[in-house]
Design an enzyme around this catalytic site. Sequence first.
Site, PDB file in Angstrom:
ATOM      1  N   HIS A  37       1.030  -1.244   0.195  1.00 46.40           N
ATOM      2  CA  HIS A  37      -0.209  -0.267   0.122  1.00 46.40           C
ATOM      3  C   HIS A  37       0.904   0.827  -0.259  1.00 46.40           C
ATOM      4  O   HIS A  37       1.317   1.286   0.884  1.00 46.40           O
ATOM      5  CB  HIS A  37      -1.120  -0.211   1.591  1.00 46.40           C
ATOM      6  CG  HIS A  37      -1.762  -1.037   1.825  1.00 46.40           C
ATOM      7  ND1 HIS A  37      -2.909  -1.115   0.275  1.00 46.40           N
ATOM      8  CD2 HIS A  37      -1.552  -2.426   1.887  1.00 46.40           C
ATOM      9  CE1 HIS A  37      -3.637  -2.348   1.088  1.00 46.40           C
ATOM     10  NE2 HIS A  37      -3.185  -3.044   1.480  1.00 46.40           N
TER      11      HIS A  37
ATOM     12  N   ARG B  43       0.011   4.309  -0.486  1.00 46.44           N
ATOM     13  CA  ARG B  43      -0.941   5.842   0.078  1.00 46.44           C
ATOM     14  C   ARG B  43      -1.145   6.609  -1.009  1.00 46.44           C
ATOM     15  O   ARG B  43      -1.682   7.447  -0.928  1.00 46.44           O
ATOM     16  CB  ARG B  43      -0.823   6.304   1.004  1.00 46.44           C
ATOM     17  CG  ARG B  43      -0.937   5.033   2.254  1.00 46.44           C
ATOM     18  CD  ARG B  43      -1.505   3.954   2.625  1.00 46.44           C
ATOM     19  NE  ARG B  43      -1.965   3.657   3.514  1.00 46.44           N
ATOM     20  CZ  ARG B  43      -2.146   2.055   4.132  1.00 46.44           C
ATOM     21  NH1 ARG B  43      -3.502   1.933   2.989  1.00 46.44           N
ATOM     22  NH2 ARG B  43      -2.030   1.965   5.294  1.00 46.44           N
TER      23      ARG B  43
ATOM     24  N   ASN C  76      -6.905   0.434  -2.611  1.00 44.15           N
ATOM     25  CA  ASN C  76      -7.529   0.862  -1.758  1.00 44.15           C
ATOM     26  C   ASN C  76      -6.849   2.712  -1.171  1.00 44.15           C
ATOM     27  O   ASN C  76      -6.200   3.276  -0.026  1.00 44.15           O
ATOM     28  CB  ASN C  76      -8.205   0.753  -0.602  1.00 44.15           C
ATOM     29  CG  ASN C  76      -6.303   0.570   0.269  1.00 44.15           C
ATOM     30  OD1 ASN C  76      -5.517   0.048  -0.177  1.00 44.15           O
ATOM     31  ND2 ASN C  76      -6.542  -0.172   1.514  1.00 44.15           N
TER      32      ASN C  76
ATOM     33  N   HIS D 166      -9.067 -10.633  -0.236  1.00 45.22           N
ATOM     34  CA  HIS D 166      -9.081 -10.130   2.002  1.00 45.22           C
ATOM     35  C   HIS D 166     -10.277 -10.502   2.004  1.00 45.22           C
ATOM     36  O   HIS D 166     -11.962 -10.564   1.783  1.00 45.22           O
ATOM     37  CB  HIS D 166      -9.295  -8.825   1.728  1.00 45.22           C
ATOM     38  CG  HIS D 166      -9.705  -7.955   3.177  1.00 45.22           C
ATOM     39  ND1 HIS D 166      -8.060  -7.103   3.810  1.00 45.22           N
ATOM     40  CD2 HIS D 166     -10.306  -8.232   4.250  1.00 45.22           C
ATOM     41  CE1 HIS D 166      -8.284  -7.062   5.251  1.00 45.22           C
ATOM     42  NE2 HIS D 166      -9.690  -7.335   5.541  1.00 45.22           N
TER      43      HIS D 166
ATOM     44  N   HIS E 115      -2.647 -12.577   2.699  1.00 41.61           N
ATOM     45  CA  HIS E 115      -2.499 -12.543   4.040  1.00 41.61           C
ATOM     46  C   HIS E 115      -2.993 -13.786   4.546  1.00 41.61           C
ATOM     47  O   HIS E 115      -3.752 -13.029   5.963  1.00 41.61           O
ATOM     48  CB  HIS E 115      -2.660 -11.231   5.280  1.00 41.61           C
ATOM     49  CG  HIS E 115      -3.729 -10.536   4.259  1.00 41.61           C
ATOM     50  ND1 HIS E 115      -5.060 -10.408   4.353  1.00 41.61           N
ATOM     51  CD2 HIS E 115      -3.791  -8.963   4.010  1.00 41.61           C
ATOM     52  CE1 HIS E 115      -5.591 -10.056   3.927  1.00 41.61           C
ATOM     53  NE2 HIS E 115      -5.053  -8.877   3.695  1.00 41.61           N
TER      54      HIS E 115
ATOM     55  N   ASP F 203       2.433  -6.968   2.840  1.00 39.00           N
ATOM     56  CA  ASP F 203       1.251  -6.093   3.315  1.00 39.00           C
ATOM     57  C   ASP F 203       1.918  -4.484   3.813  1.00 39.00           C
ATOM     58  O   ASP F 203       1.435  -4.299   4.734  1.00 39.00           O
ATOM     59  CB  ASP F 203       0.602  -7.190   3.846  1.00 39.00           C
ATOM     60  CG  ASP F 203      -0.537  -6.056   4.314  1.00 39.00           C
ATOM     61  OD1 ASP F 203      -1.329  -5.362   3.443  1.00 39.00           O
ATOM     62  OD2 ASP F 203      -1.435  -6.762   4.564  1.00 39.00           O
TER      63      ASP F 203
ATOM     64  N   HIS G  76       1.707   3.443   8.309  1.00 42.24           N
ATOM     65  CA  HIS G  76       0.383   5.154   8.673  1.00 42.24           C
ATOM     66  C   HIS G  76       1.522   5.882   9.869  1.00 42.24           C
ATOM     67  O   HIS G  76       2.688   5.143  10.495  1.00 42.24           O
ATOM     68  CB  HIS G  76      -0.526   4.358  10.157  1.00 42.24           C
ATOM     69  CG  HIS G  76      -1.170   3.657   9.261  1.00 42.24           C
ATOM     70  ND1 HIS G  76      -2.454   4.101   8.595  1.00 42.24           N
ATOM     71  CD2 HIS G  76      -1.611   1.704   9.207  1.00 42.24           C
ATOM     72  CE1 HIS G  76      -2.947   2.778   8.321  1.00 42.24           C
ATOM     73  NE2 HIS G  76      -2.583   1.734   8.413  1.00 42.24           N
TER      74      HIS G  76
END
Length: 422
Positions: free
Chosen positions: A60, A62, A92, A176, A229, A302, A306
């Site tokens: 990810h 972002r 996402n 997922h 995952h 994965d 953050h």
Amino acid sequence: MSILIKNVRAIDIGLDKVCDIYIQGDTIKQISHECKLSADTVIDASNLIAMPSLFDMHVHFRDPGLTYKEDIITGCRSALAGGFTGVACMPNTKPVVDNVETITYIKSKAKNTGVEVYPIATITKDMAGKKLSEFEVLKKAGAIAVSDDGKPVENADIMRKAIKKAFELNVPIISHCEDLNIIKGGIMHKGSISKELGVKGMDRASEDSITAREIALAQAVGGAIHIAHVSTVGSINFIRDAKKRGVKVTCETAPHYLMLTHEKLLSKDADFRMNPPLREPSDVDAMVQAVVDGTIDCIVTDHAPHTKEEKSNFEVAPNGVVGLETSFAGVVTALYLTGKVSLERIVELMSVNPRKILHIPVETLRVGAKANIMLADLNQRWIVNPDDLHSKSKNTVFKGMTLTGKPVMTISNGRVAFSTLD
């Protein structure tokens, strides 16, 4: 531009020997016992290994929309530091990857980074689970696969149609596996630790039930499914059984599921929270065994950045950990140095199989191949310091741990894109 890598232990499928590797332009021109050719750059790689560069099919970055956590540029720097020259980015973002414009943006921004960034598009429009995205259009624009990763496709009939359509178009579909009705706001594995902490847990039945559903749907339509995952004994048993029955199912796990358990959550540190969560010792043992016996096809990170502020409150923090720069070391520490897998198996898990699953060319240490190579020191012991990571975010589950094995150089298309060598 030419590079000569001398006295390196070259590892690939069917290859394990000490040799010299001569690179000219973007191509491996010679692999020999003692290369006599002159080069612009000469690297003494004694006591190092060379492998085909790694590929992570589950990250990810972002970008677009959440670039305060990570962006394509910083994500690629982190990838190169971990030995990766290719990644597949989950959709996402904001906006989600369900349109040509966002795919074009990602591919354009990734140019000249040294990392091939492959966008994964959504299974459903807006990731809302109601209407299928335009797979054919998105594939033509450059989407490498489809997934609603970050949330499940709750409606089984929509997922059935998605698996069928994706298979017809030769587009990998990644699931997922999570039942939101079972999870109901859980923030960590449901077990003795969640009970001790007094927080709501995530029952393993959530992952197990949707894994079983996806296998049944793939079998019913004659399609293929990739399970993201994997973290539970139950899920891996379903996958192992399905493979034996000839169902076209592949799967992945991550280094933290091979090494750590829910006991890490006793610290109430949200850096140890991810989805699926760290589970029990029996699950860790099952993941390791599944890697050893071939049930698990690849190891991914994965990578989910953050900020420190977002991770400051244990009970409300978002799930996710960064992992690109610790992935190879984690696998070496947990699996190779313990004698469970060979270096050749690591090449399969972290370079060959992810590319095969996504239908893209496999990197290799062969004359005539593109020079995409990772050099690593298998003996280097190092303490993971989050501040040293190249990612914008520092939420690593391995912080403070001592790992062994470290990428020291990444060569991308014949260019040294990352190096810690003098």
